[in-house]
Design an enzyme around this catalytic site. Structure first.
Site, short mmCIF file in Angstrom:
data_model
loop_
_atom_site.label_atom_id
_atom_site.label_comp_id
_atom_site.label_asym_id
_atom_site.label_seq_id
_atom_site.Cartn_x
_atom_site.Cartn_y
_atom_site.Cartn_z
N LYS A 22 31.27 22.21 28.96
CA LYS A 22 32.60 22.73 29.45
C LYS A 22 32.52 23.25 31.05
O LYS A 22 33.14 22.81 31.61
CB LYS A 22 33.24 23.63 28.58
N ASN A 23 31.76 24.20 31.05
CA ASN A 23 31.91 25.16 32.17
C ASN A 23 31.16 24.51 33.40
O ASN A 23 31.33 24.80 34.65
CB ASN A 23 31.00 26.63 32.14
N CYS A 126 43.88 38.36 31.12
CA CYS A 126 43.33 37.51 30.17
C CYS A 126 42.67 38.51 29.24
O CYS A 126 42.59 39.58 29.40
CB CYS A 126 42.19 36.70 30.93
N ARG A 131 39.84 40.57 35.17
CA ARG A 131 39.48 39.00 36.15
C ARG A 131 40.22 39.01 37.26
O ARG A 131 41.15 38.05 37.20
CB ARG A 131 39.65 38.16 35.02
N ASP A 317 28.65 34.90 27.69
CA ASP A 317 29.34 34.00 26.72
C ASP A 317 28.49 33.96 25.25
O ASP A 317 28.94 33.09 24.59
CB ASP A 317 29.39 32.57 27.40
N ARG A 409 39.22 24.91 22.27
CA ARG A 409 39.30 24.81 23.97
C ARG A 409 37.83 24.58 24.48
O ARG A 409 37.28 24.08 25.53
CB ARG A 409 39.46 26.24 24.46
C1 UD1 Z 1 32.60 31.85 34.26
C2 UD1 Z 1 32.63 31.10 32.93
C3 UD1 Z 1 32.97 31.92 31.83
C4 UD1 Z 1 31.74 33.26 31.88
C5 UD1 Z 1 31.83 33.71 33.33
C6 UD1 Z 1 30.69 34.71 33.26
C7 UD1 Z 1 33.83 29.03 33.52
C8 UD1 Z 1 34.97 28.14 33.34
N1 UD1 Z 1 33.82 30.20 32.90
O1 UD1 Z 1 33.86 32.51 34.36
O2 UD1 Z 1 32.69 31.26 30.57
O3 UD1 Z 1 32.00 34.05 30.95
O4 UD1 Z 1 31.49 32.84 34.18
O5 UD1 Z 1 29.30 34.13 33.19
O6 UD1 Z 1 32.95 28.48 34.25
N2 UD1 Z 1 35.41 39.05 39.36
C9 UD1 Z 1 35.88 39.80 40.31
N3 UD1 Z 1 36.78 39.29 41.45
C10 UD1 Z 1 36.89 37.83 41.58
C11 UD1 Z 1 36.39 36.98 40.60
C12 UD1 Z 1 35.51 37.62 39.41
O7 UD1 Z 1 36.04 41.10 40.20
O8 UD1 Z 1 37.47 37.48 42.45
C13 UD1 Z 1 34.67 39.65 38.02
C14 UD1 Z 1 35.23 39.11 36.86
O9 UD1 Z 1 36.41 39.98 36.57
C15 UD1 Z 1 34.17 39.33 36.11
C16 UD1 Z 1 32.86 38.82 37.10
O10 UD1 Z 1 33.28 39.15 38.18
O11 UD1 Z 1 34.16 40.74 35.67
C17 UD1 Z 1 31.97 37.72 36.64
O12 UD1 Z 1 33.25 36.81 36.71
P1 UD1 Z 1 33.05 35.16 36.87
O13 UD1 Z 1 31.58 34.81 37.11
O14 UD1 Z 1 33.94 35.06 38.09
O15 UD1 Z 1 33.80 34.44 35.74
P2 UD1 Z 1 34.58 33.18 35.83
O16 UD1 Z 1 33.99 32.15 36.70
O17 UD1 Z 1 35.90 33.27 35.65
#
Ligand code: UD1
Length: 430
Positions: A22-23, A126, A131, A317, A409
């Protein structure tokens, strides 16, 4: 609303086909916005998130053709989907759509790169943490974008002549921000260097697909990714990599119930850390020609401490699923969550099944118990829901998992896959 009823106690034996990730599928689908040619993706899982993103992409002008039939492949289904975005019909991603799935915010990168502007709703809160999107915005600003936030929307515009390559170092590792920055940089003028990039296999999969489309990306899978901008991208055909989270989830289910299951079509290299952890917990794991074989005989489960980390560390995850396993360990384990600040929603629900877990900040102390007992439970996110399924498989009696839409999902045909290995999992519709 559908619920899942599990009658626990059965060992798992047989074959489980692993779906496309999915990711990986989500960012790959979004990459179709970068070209007017057709991007064909094979091995796309049939999941609610994928269907949701198809609707969102349709709104931006992507024409989507799913092969008329699903191709039966031994034990599994796979879908090949063609995405064609001749012209971008709309550069706005509205709140109603983005709020349902955070990953849809990622369209901001391709829209900005191809059209020079994007208006994308902030994704909002969320269940697993705040996030924010600051890293995305800083990364795009480094490429010259002007970013304004107005009425809950991010308005991003590229400078005259388009985005410009630059050197940007992420202060924190983010999978999504790495995807977006990489996609945006493919069409920027000059070279972009992305430092402290996410190294997840899904980032590598996206880079491989973008390169097949004509992008010039090197270093994906390491901390530093270099993107030499090109003027346009073409279509390509790409196969989505296997889902490492689904792989790890079923491996943990087998470790929990005991039995002997082959996870077909997956690749151990995608989740070395989690597999090592499972071995320490007492599972026998061997690589076979068709995938991975997981065996746990009647021996007990050993307690193992884990700390979630960006790849190649233990994945957040799989944290909830591993906690479910540890509830039956012969001793105390500690599970520390470092990625999301509120990803322990499953703790209270596991306690309903008889687990003994105490929380202290980002760390859970799990004291193994000799047995779990079935109960009605509910989860508020995808991975937490499946951890309750794993616990239910080993619990005595009946466990009802409410809010099944979370499972839909991210887990393709979960009950069918488990039942074919001897589990007793039924979907109940009201
Ligand atoms: C992706 C995955 C999710 C997984 C996560 C971490 C998908 C669709 N989802 O989510 O399943 O749990 O990676 O491996 O691929 N953060 C910030 N600022 C930002 C962006 C992120 O502070 O602008 C923080 C987030 O709140 C979190 C951390 O960075 O604490 C990691 O998040 P991120 O790697 O961005 O997760 P996703 O890409 O949303």
């Amino acid at each position: 609303m559908d619920r899942i009823k599990i009658t626990g106690g059965n060992e798992l034996r047989g074959i489980i086909p692993i779906s496309g990730a999915k990711n990986a599928a989500l960012p790959l689908m979004i990459a179709s916005l970068l070209t007017s040619d057709t991007l064909t993706l094979e091995n796309v899982p049939h999941l609610a998130d994928v269907e949701g993103l198809m609707r969102i992409l349709g709104n931006h002008g992507v024409d989507i053709a799913v092969n008329g039939r699903r191709e039966r492949q031994e034990d599994g289904y796979s879908r090949t989907i063609h995405f064609t975005c001749r012209t971008i019909a709309d550069t706005t991603a509205p709140y109603e759509l983005v709020s349902k799935m955070r990953a849809s915010f990622w369209v901001i990168g391709p829209l900005l790169a191809r059209e020079g502007r994007a208006r994308v709703s902030l994704p909002g809160g969320c269940a697993i943490g705040t996030r924010p999107v600051d890293l995305f915005l800083e990364g795009l600003a480094a490429l010259g974008a002007n970013i304004e936030i107005d009425g809950g929307y991010v308005n991003a515009t590229a400078p005259q002549g388009g985005l410009v390559g630059s050197h940007y170092s992420f202060p924190k590792v983010s999978v999504g921000a790495t995807h977006v920055m990489m996609m945006a940089a493919t069409l920027a003028k000059g070279t972009t260097v992305i430092d402290n990039a996410a190294r997840e296999p899904e980032v590598v999969d996206l880079a491989n697909c973008l390169n097949a489309m004509g992008a010039r990306i090197s270093g994906a899978g390491t901390r530093v990714i270099t993107v030499e901008g090109v003027t346009s991208l073409s279509g390509a055909r790409h196969r989505v990599l296997p889902d490492r989270i689904e792989t790890g989830t079923y491996a943990m289910a087998v470790a929990m119930t005991g039995g002997d299951v082959t996870l077909q079509g997956t690749d151990a290299a995608l989740l070395d850390n989690a597999l090592d952890t499972l071995r320490q917990a007492g599972a026998e794991i061997t690589e076979t020609e068709s995938g991975l074989r997981i065996v746990r005989n009647r021996n007990g489960i050993q307690p193992v401490d884990v700390v979630t980390e960006p790849f190649p560390g233990f994945p957040t995850d799989l944290q909830a699923q591993f906690m479910a396993l540890m509830t039956r360990a012969g001793g105390v384990s500690h599970i520390t969550e470092t990625i999301f600040e509120n990803r322990f929603m499953h703790v209270q629900e596991l306690a309903r099944l008889g687990a003994r877990i105490s929380l202290s900040g980002q760390m859970a102390r799990v004291e193994g118990v000799p047995r779990l007992k079935g109960a009605p439970v509910m989860a508020t996110d995808l991975r937490a829901s499946v951890s309750l399924v794993i616990a239910g498989l080993a619990a005595e009696g009946e466990t009802i998992v409410n809010r099944v839409y979370h499972l839909d999902r991210g887990f393709e045909r979960l009950e069918e896959k488990l039942n074919r290995c001897g589990a007793n999992v039924q979907r109940v519709s009201d």
